[in-house]
Design a protein around this motif. Structure first.
Motif, mmCIF file in Angstrom:
data_model
loop_
_atom_site.group_PDB
_atom_site.id
_atom_site.type_symbol
_atom_site.label_atom_id
_atom_site.label_comp_id
_atom_site.label_asym_id
_atom_site.label_seq_id
_atom_site.Cartn_x
_atom_site.Cartn_y
_atom_site.Cartn_z
ATOM 1 N N ALA A 1 -0.284 1.780 -2.039
ATOM 2 C CA ALA A 1 -1.720 1.992 -1.792
ATOM 3 C C ALA A 1 -2.534 1.715 -3.054
ATOM 4 N N LYS A 2 -2.036 2.171 -4.178
ATOM 5 C CA LYS A 2 -2.739 1.963 -5.446
ATOM 6 C C LYS A 2 -2.820 0.475 -5.794
ATOM 7 N N ASN A 3 -1.711 -0.256 -5.507
ATOM 8 C CA ASN A 3 -1.703 -1.697 -5.787
ATOM 9 C C ASN A 3 -2.746 -2.435 -4.948
ATOM 10 N N LEU A 4 -2.964 -1.960 -3.729
ATOM 11 C CA LEU A 4 -4.000 -2.572 -2.888
ATOM 12 C C LEU A 4 -5.374 -2.419 -3.531
ATOM 13 N N TYR A 5 -5.593 -1.248 -4.126
ATOM 14 C CA TYR A 5 -6.868 -1.013 -4.823
ATOM 15 C C TYR A 5 -7.017 -1.981 -6.004
ATOM 16 N N PHE A 6 -5.970 -2.082 -6.817
ATOM 17 C CA PHE A 6 -6.052 -2.941 -7.998
ATOM 18 C C PHE A 6 -6.073 -4.425 -7.630
ATOM 19 N N SER A 7 -5.600 -4.746 -6.415
ATOM 20 C CA SER A 7 -5.683 -6.129 -5.931
ATOM 21 C C SER A 7 -7.039 -6.410 -5.295
ATOM 22 N N GLN A 8 -7.907 -5.406 -5.324
ATOM 23 C CA GLN A 8 -9.264 -5.504 -4.770
ATOM 24 C C GLN A 8 -9.256 -5.694 -3.257
ATOM 25 N N ASP A 9 -8.168 -5.250 -2.620
ATOM 26 C CA ASP A 9 -8.098 -5.271 -1.158
ATOM 27 C C ASP A 9 -8.522 -3.875 -0.688
ATOM 28 N N TYR A 10 -9.839 -3.609 -0.813
ATOM 29 C CA TYR A 10 -10.310 -2.228 -0.700
ATOM 30 C C TYR A 10 -10.196 -1.662 0.713
ATOM 31 N N GLN A 11 -10.385 -2.502 1.730
ATOM 32 C CA GLN A 11 -10.301 -1.998 3.093
ATOM 33 C C GLN A 11 -8.893 -1.511 3.417
ATOM 34 N N ARG A 12 -7.910 -2.303 3.028
ATOM 35 C CA ARG A 12 -6.506 -1.892 3.264
ATOM 36 C C ARG A 12 -6.123 -0.722 2.366
ATOM 37 N N ALA A 13 -6.701 -0.667 1.164
ATOM 38 C CA ALA A 13 -6.432 0.457 0.263
ATOM 39 C C ALA A 13 -6.919 1.762 0.882
ATOM 40 N N ILE A 14 -8.114 1.719 1.498
ATOM 41 C CA ILE A 14 -8.671 2.918 2.143
ATOM 42 C C ILE A 14 -7.739 3.410 3.249
ATOM 43 N N THR A 15 -7.271 2.474 4.069
ATOM 44 C CA THR A 15 -6.364 2.834 5.171
ATOM 45 C C THR A 15 -5.050 3.395 4.644
ATOM 46 N N SER A 16 -4.483 2.695 3.662
ATOM 47 C CA SER A 16 -3.189 3.090 3.118
ATOM 48 C C SER A 16 -3.272 4.445 2.411
ATOM 49 N N LEU A 17 -4.318 4.655 1.633
ATOM 50 C CA LEU A 17 -4.503 5.935 0.944
ATOM 51 C C LEU A 17 -4.776 7.059 1.942
ATOM 52 N N GLY A 18 -5.509 6.738 3.019
ATOM 53 C CA GLY A 18 -5.745 7.730 4.070
ATOM 54 C C GLY A 18 -4.444 8.172 4.723
ATOM 55 N N ASN A 19 -3.548 7.196 4.995
ATOM 56 C CA ASN A 19 -2.232 7.521 5.567
ATOM 57 C C ASN A 19 -1.419 8.381 4.603
ATOM 58 N N TYR A 20 -1.539 8.033 3.324
ATOM 59 C CA TYR A 20 -0.795 8.791 2.309
ATOM 60 C C TYR A 20 -1.291 10.242 2.267
ATOM 61 N N LEU A 21 -2.593 10.433 2.285
ATOM 62 C CA LEU A 21 -3.165 11.782 2.238
ATOM 63 C C LEU A 21 -2.757 12.599 3.467
ATOM 64 N N THR A 22 -2.650 11.930 4.603
ATOM 65 C CA THR A 22 -2.236 12.618 5.831
ATOM 66 C C THR A 22 -0.762 12.988 5.795
ATOM 67 N N ASN A 23 0.056 12.039 5.298
ATOM 68 C CA ASN A 23 1.514 12.235 5.326
ATOM 69 C C ASN A 23 2.007 13.189 4.248
ATOM 70 N N TYR A 24 1.273 13.255 3.135
ATOM 71 C CA TYR A 24 1.760 14.061 2.002
ATOM 72 C C TYR A 24 0.646 14.980 1.493
ATOM 73 N N PRO A 25 0.221 15.929 2.311
ATOM 74 C CA PRO A 25 -0.927 16.775 1.924
ATOM 75 C C PRO A 25 -0.645 17.669 0.716
#
Length: 277
Positions: free
Chosen positions: A233-257
């Motif tokens: 998820a962090k790599n998506l952010y640094f790759s400037q793929d912000y839409q996918r980063a938001i989705t991936s980070l959202g999944n991470y926050l849900t899966n690992y509260p």
């Protein structure tokens, strides 16, 4: 005379008892005494003595005894040559190691150790930075015996060889094969991060999520997946793929509260939203 013969047989028997119990120091003592006498089983005793030295990492003595077993024309000369090659590789005497392993491949094509000899021979090239030769060696093993227990390791090593040759598509292909065909094997636990890197370098980073999901499905309790998901998820952010980063980070926050990385994940998600404005 009878007493010596009985004692010799006893030493041989005790050596095996302790060897099979993995009490190698006691096995070593008995085999060491056994090989001082003449016996029809002398070459086998010398071989087991070499194994005891090998397991306890006394490599010079192990090598000397494997070579002695070869001189005694042991029925397991293929194994003795293999072990001698492995030890010489550990000692970084690569030319001598290659000669021993090549002898197994040439003189014992039907050996039950042939796939291990192929793997170790390719490994010698890998350790010396001869990555093209290593690719050929690992490919030879993979193509010759798909059921060999060394094949998953060969895929991993061949992938690393391709990586060093900067052929990232082939690197990724081998790591993906490990996930597809050997997801329950211990080596699969080490495949995610190098696969992610290879896909990124090949410009195929968007493929990683599917392989990660496949791995998680096959190994729901595997260690380290959380950190891989976070780094992805962090790599998506640094790759400037912000839409996918938001989705991936959202999944991470849900899966690992309860993750200690929650604050950092929220930061990157907020930054991604901000940069999309």
């Amino acid at each position: 005379y009878e007493n010596i013969e009985i004692l010799t047989k006893t030493r041989y028997g005790l050596g095996y008892v302790y060897f099979n119990l993995q009490q190698y120091d006691r096995a070593l003592f008995n085999f060491k005494e056994f090989v001082k006498q003449t016996s029809p089983n002398l070459s086998d005793g010398v071989l087991r003595l070499a194994d005891c030295y090998y397991v306890t990492k006394v490599y010079p003595e192990a090598l000397a005894n494997y070579k002695k077993a070869i001189q005694l024309k042991s029925s397991d000369n293929d194994y003795a040559h293999l072990q001698a090659g492995v030890i010489l590789g550990i000692q970084r005497k690569y030319d001598l190691a290659a000669a021993e392993l090549d002898q197994v491949l040439k003189d014992f094509p039907q050996s039950r150790f042939i796939d291990e000899a192929m793997f170790q021979r390719a490994q010698l090239d890998f350790e010396q930075g001869k990555y093209s030769e290593a690719v050929s060696g690992f490919s030879r093993l993979i193509d010759s015996n798909k059921s060999s227990k060394f094949v998953p390791y060969a895929y991993m090593r061949r992938a690393a060889s391709y990586y060093n040759l900067k052929d990232y598509n082939k690197t990724a292909a081998d790591y993906i094969t490990v996930i597809d065909d050997y997801s329950g094997h211990p080596v699969a636990n080490d495949v995610l991060l190098p696969l992610q890197e290879a896909l990124n370098l090949a410009g195929r980073g968007n493929e990683f999520d599917a392989h990660l999901a496949q791995f998680k499905n096959a190994n729901p309790d595997a260690q380290g997946i959380e950190s891989v998901e976070f780094e992805t998820a962090k790599n998506l952010y640094f790759s400037q793929d912000y839409q996918r980063a938001i989705t991936s980070l959202g999944n991470y926050l849900t899966n690992y509260p309860d993750s200690p990385r929650i604050t950092e994940a929220k930061y990157y998600q907020a930054e991604s939203y901000y940069r999309l404005k």
